[in-house]
Design a protein around this motif. Structure first.
Motif, PDB file in Angstrom:
ATOM      1  N   HIS A  39       2.006 -55.342 -23.658  1.00  0.00           N
ATOM      2  CA  HIS A  39       0.764 -54.330 -23.671  1.00  0.00           C
ATOM      3  C   HIS A  39      -0.234 -54.522 -22.922  1.00  0.00           C
ATOM      4  O   HIS A  39      -1.099 -53.642 -22.912  1.00  0.00           O
ATOM      5  CB  HIS A  39       0.118 -54.454 -25.339  1.00  0.00           C
ATOM      6  N   SER A  48      -3.651 -40.835 -26.686  1.00  0.00           N
ATOM      7  CA  SER A  48      -1.864 -41.734 -27.423  1.00  0.00           C
ATOM      8  C   SER A  48      -0.990 -40.782 -27.970  1.00  0.00           C
ATOM      9  O   SER A  48       0.360 -41.810 -27.664  1.00  0.00           O
ATOM     10  CB  SER A  48      -2.624 -42.326 -29.264  1.00  0.00           C
ATOM     11  N   ASP A  91       5.077 -46.739 -29.659  1.00  0.00           N
ATOM     12  CA  ASP A  91       4.798 -47.677 -30.899  1.00  0.00           C
ATOM     13  C   ASP A  91       4.215 -48.490 -30.712  1.00  0.00           C
ATOM     14  O   ASP A  91       2.419 -49.019 -30.692  1.00  0.00           O
ATOM     15  CB  ASP A  91       5.535 -48.067 -31.541  1.00  0.00           C
ATOM     16  N   ASP A  92       4.890 -49.079 -29.293  1.00  0.00           N
ATOM     17  CA  ASP A  92       3.777 -49.767 -28.802  1.00  0.00           C
ATOM     18  C   ASP A  92       2.351 -49.232 -27.564  1.00  0.00           C
ATOM     19  O   ASP A  92       1.245 -49.669 -27.685  1.00  0.00           O
ATOM     20  CB  ASP A  92       4.732 -50.816 -27.328  1.00  0.00           C
ATOM     21  N   ARG A 115       0.684 -46.399 -29.061  1.00  0.00           N
ATOM     22  CA  ARG A 115      -0.285 -46.266 -30.281  1.00  0.00           C
ATOM     23  C   ARG A 115      -0.753 -47.491 -30.645  1.00  0.00           C
ATOM     24  O   ARG A 115      -2.220 -46.842 -31.168  1.00  0.00           O
ATOM     25  CB  ARG A 115       0.701 -45.765 -31.635  1.00  0.00           C
ATOM     26  N   ASP A 116       0.135 -48.337 -30.282  1.00  0.00           N
ATOM     27  CA  ASP A 116      -0.935 -49.625 -31.004  1.00  0.00           C
ATOM     28  C   ASP A 116      -1.799 -50.162 -29.737  1.00  0.00           C
ATOM     29  O   ASP A 116      -3.119 -50.968 -30.212  1.00  0.00           O
ATOM     30  CB  ASP A 116      -0.088 -51.013 -31.038  1.00  0.00           C
ATOM     31  N   HIS A 128      -4.814 -47.746 -29.795  1.00  0.00           N
ATOM     32  CA  HIS A 128      -5.296 -48.031 -31.995  1.00  0.00           C
ATOM     33  C   HIS A 128      -6.175 -49.297 -31.227  1.00  0.00           C
ATOM     34  O   HIS A 128      -7.446 -49.934 -31.580  1.00  0.00           O
ATOM     35  CB  HIS A 128      -4.096 -48.574 -32.813  1.00  0.00           C
ATOM     36  N   ARG A 129      -5.522 -50.317 -30.509  1.00  0.00           N
ATOM     37  CA  ARG A 129      -6.688 -51.890 -30.042  1.00  0.00           C
ATOM     38  C   ARG A 129      -7.426 -51.289 -29.309  1.00  0.00           C
ATOM     39  O   ARG A 129      -8.571 -51.951 -29.474  1.00  0.00           O
ATOM     40  CB  ARG A 129      -5.931 -52.819 -29.425  1.00  0.00           C
ATOM     41  N   ALA A 131       2.493 -53.036 -36.790  1.00  0.00           N
ATOM     42  CA  ALA A 131       2.374 -52.639 -34.745  1.00  0.00           C
ATOM     43  C   ALA A 131       2.356 -54.557 -34.587  1.00  0.00           C
ATOM     44  O   ALA A 131       1.257 -55.376 -35.363  1.00  0.00           O
ATOM     45  CB  ALA A 131       1.045 -51.707 -34.734  1.00  0.00           C
ATOM     46  N   SER A 136      -0.046 -55.454 -33.066  1.00  0.00           N
ATOM     47  CA  SER A 136      -1.139 -56.338 -33.096  1.00  0.00           C
ATOM     48  C   SER A 136      -1.423 -55.884 -34.515  1.00  0.00           C
ATOM     49  O   SER A 136      -3.016 -57.010 -34.986  1.00  0.00           O
ATOM     50  CB  SER A 136      -2.293 -55.092 -32.697  1.00  0.00           C
ATOM     51  N   ASP A 137      -0.899 -55.916 -35.346  1.00  0.00           N
ATOM     52  CA  ASP A 137      -1.241 -55.922 -37.128  1.00  0.00           C
ATOM     53  C   ASP A 137      -0.576 -57.809 -37.388  1.00  0.00           C
ATOM     54  O   ASP A 137      -1.213 -58.196 -37.916  1.00  0.00           O
ATOM     55  CB  ASP A 137      -0.213 -54.926 -38.124  1.00  0.00           C
ATOM     56  N   SER A 149      12.618 -52.839 -33.031  1.00  0.00           N
ATOM     57  CA  SER A 149      10.839 -52.666 -33.553  1.00  0.00           C
ATOM     58  C   SER A 149      10.344 -54.521 -33.289  1.00  0.00           C
ATOM     59  O   SER A 149      10.767 -55.381 -33.940  1.00  0.00           O
ATOM     60  CB  SER A 149      10.921 -52.270 -34.791  1.00  0.00           C
TER      61      SER A 149
END
Length: 262
Positions: free
Chosen positions: A70, A101, A121-122, A124-125, A128-129, A157, A159-160, A181
């Motif tokens: 990331h 994104s 997904d990475d 987007r994560d 989002h961060r 994600a 980060s979640d 995932s």
């Protein structure tokens, strides 16, 4: 009681608990056109947000290699250029990150390889961060998870998952996701009962509903009768007792046949 067969049950374990639904807030683009004179300031805001996000990721990367990837994505030239172009055209920094994104994730989603496709997904994560730096949100929502819950979310994600205290979670169910995932890998490593990619059946999960995740059988039971619930509680307690005994045994000193303690 509703019994569902699931395709992607992670971990050879069982869990029973009450559903706790995580509902992530979606970013709503402002649509504001930034005057040309203010656009350099928007670019500076974006640069500062990326630097702050990279600082977070550097700390996380020390414990989890997914965040090292990331960290590279956060400085990816394609992302930087895409956002810079949008800001130069008049988007706010936050709107530009949101739009970039979606575009970059869509490119990854078209790749045939399943592993690379999951990297959408990475993207987007990471975005989002960065967005969280530009548009600060409220307090950590995962702090409210009750002990012994089955965590249910559309998707989780990296980060979640970094913010979740998994000692309070017995299992996880997501609407989206795949066997490659981050959550699926984490569940297998922790032997955490999880169902990823449940699809439309996810809508059957309401807050406080009792559910059973049966990894060995590949089943999800919604609102089990008391007899079934009691049986799964017994199985879960026995598994926890075996695990505790194994941990206690593993902590004992190693002694050779001649009595020497290593």
């Amino acid at each position: 009681m509703l019994r569902l067969r699931v395709k992607q049950a992670m971990a050879d374990a069982v869990a029973i608990g009450r559903v706790w639904r995580y509902r992530a807030g979606a970013y709503a683009p402002s649509g504001r056109v930034v005057p040309s004179g203010e656009r350099p300031a928007e670019q500076s805001r974006f640069d500062a947000a990326v630097a702050a996000a990279e600082g977070e990721l550097e700390n996380l990367a020390a414990a989890n290699e997914i965040f090292a990837a990331h960290l590279e994505l956060a400085a990816d030239p394609m992302l930087m250029e895409n956002v810079a172009e949008k800001i130069a055209e008049g988007m706010t920094a936050a709107d530009a990150v949101h739009a970039a994104s979606g575009e970059l994730a869509a490119l990854f989603a078209q790749i045939d390889d399943e592993y690379l496709r999951a990297r959408a997904d990475d993207v987007r994560d990471v975005c989002h961060r960065i967005l969280r730096q530009l548009v600060p949100s409220e307090a950590d929502p995962f702090a409210a998870i009750p002990d012994g819950s089955i965590l249910a979310a559309d998707e989780l994600a990296p980060s979640d998952t970094a913010r979740i205290d998994f000692s309070r979670v017995r299992g996880v169910v997501t609407r989206c996701g795949s066997a490659t995932s981050h959550l699926a890998i984490l569940a297998r490593n922790r032997n955490l009962p999880a169902v990823v990619g449940l699809g439309d059946d996810f809508d059957r999960l309401d807050d406080d509903t009792i559910v059973v995740l049966d990894g060995p059988a590949g089943e999800l039971l919604i609102a089990p009768d008391e007899h079934t619930a009691a049986e799964y509680r017994r199985r879960m307690e026995e598994a926890e007792a075996r695990s505790a005994a194994a941990d206690a045994y593993a902590s004992q000193p190693v002694t050779t046949r001649d009595g020497r303690v290593l």
